[in-house]
Design an enzyme around this catalytic site. Sequence first.
Site, PDB file in Angstrom:
ATOM      1  N   GLU A   1       0.870  -1.177   0.000  1.00 36.00           N
ATOM      2  CA  GLU A   1       0.000   0.000   0.000  1.00 36.00           C
ATOM      3  C   GLU A   1       0.908   1.229   0.000  1.00 36.00           C
ATOM      4  O   GLU A   1       1.671   1.429   0.940  1.00 36.00           O
ATOM      5  CB  GLU A   1      -0.896  -0.008   1.240  1.00 36.00           C
ATOM      6  CG  GLU A   1      -1.814   1.186   1.366  1.00 36.00           C
ATOM      7  CD  GLU A   1      -2.556   1.202   2.694  1.00 36.00           C
ATOM      8  OE1 GLU A   1      -3.088   2.288   3.037  1.00 36.00           O
ATOM      9  OE2 GLU A   1      -2.588   0.175   3.407  1.00 36.00           O
TER      10      GLU A   1
ATOM     11  N   ASP B   1      -3.692   9.847  10.565  1.00 38.26           N
ATOM     12  CA  ASP B   1      -2.275   9.501  10.641  1.00 38.26           C
ATOM     13  C   ASP B   1      -1.731   9.823  12.024  1.00 38.26           C
ATOM     14  O   ASP B   1      -1.940  10.918  12.550  1.00 38.26           O
ATOM     15  CB  ASP B   1      -1.468  10.283   9.601  1.00 38.26           C
ATOM     16  CG  ASP B   1      -1.609   9.723   8.198  1.00 38.26           C
ATOM     17  OD1 ASP B   1      -2.096   8.595   8.071  1.00 38.26           O
ATOM     18  OD2 ASP B   1      -1.230  10.420   7.242  1.00 38.26           O
TER      19      ASP B   1
END
Length: 230
Positions: free
Chosen positions: A33, A44
């Site tokens: 990915e 994140d």
Amino acid sequence: MKGVYVVLNYPDKDTFYEVIKFLLDYDGIDFIEIGYPFNDPVADGAVIMDAVNKVYDKVTYNDLISILKLINKSKKTYVMTYANIVFSYGISTFSKEFNSLIDGLIIADLPNRLHDFFYRNGLEIDIIPFLTPTSRVNDISYINELKGDFVYYVGTKGTTGVMGDLDFNKGKVKEIKKIINKKLIYGFGIKTKEDIKNVMSFADGVVVGTEIVKRQGDIEKLKDFIKNTF
């Protein structure tokens, strides 16, 4: 299925190429990915955000195309990015450029019920749907109407790098798998070989991100971690 998440061109283009070459040669990794950096990321954690902040204004679409051509679908490959990146590029143009190079698109800030907007505007790349520990039965059932060769299960209510309640998630994933017609890949918080073993006992696969990105700057440390973990 076991996969890894990497940030495009972090810490620099040459090192990133070495990372990708190693991943392609390593049999224990089934899919890659690739995160295309964006300056307003969703979910994140500190490690990935720091990496993204260091390279987001230096990467180009041509960099991504070059690395995807290097991979040449020798392993399943997904691009993780954000709706604005695809939209500003031109949905149809993005589709034509990348359709033959990737197996799916992970759009972190796109709700499952808005996938159709992108398809109606020319996207021919399958979008990977998300489920979470708080997904309702109606949301889970809706997955069967969507494209994508797996469901990305976000195993925490927090950010990347944080492990959620594994016992709760085990029960939730079992509930989900009774309803959906796709494989379920578990992400967020996977740190060790034992974590992978535990999650693989109830999910169809895992993806490791933070612990990979943490070591992208030192190829030897990354190699050692992967060999000891996957």
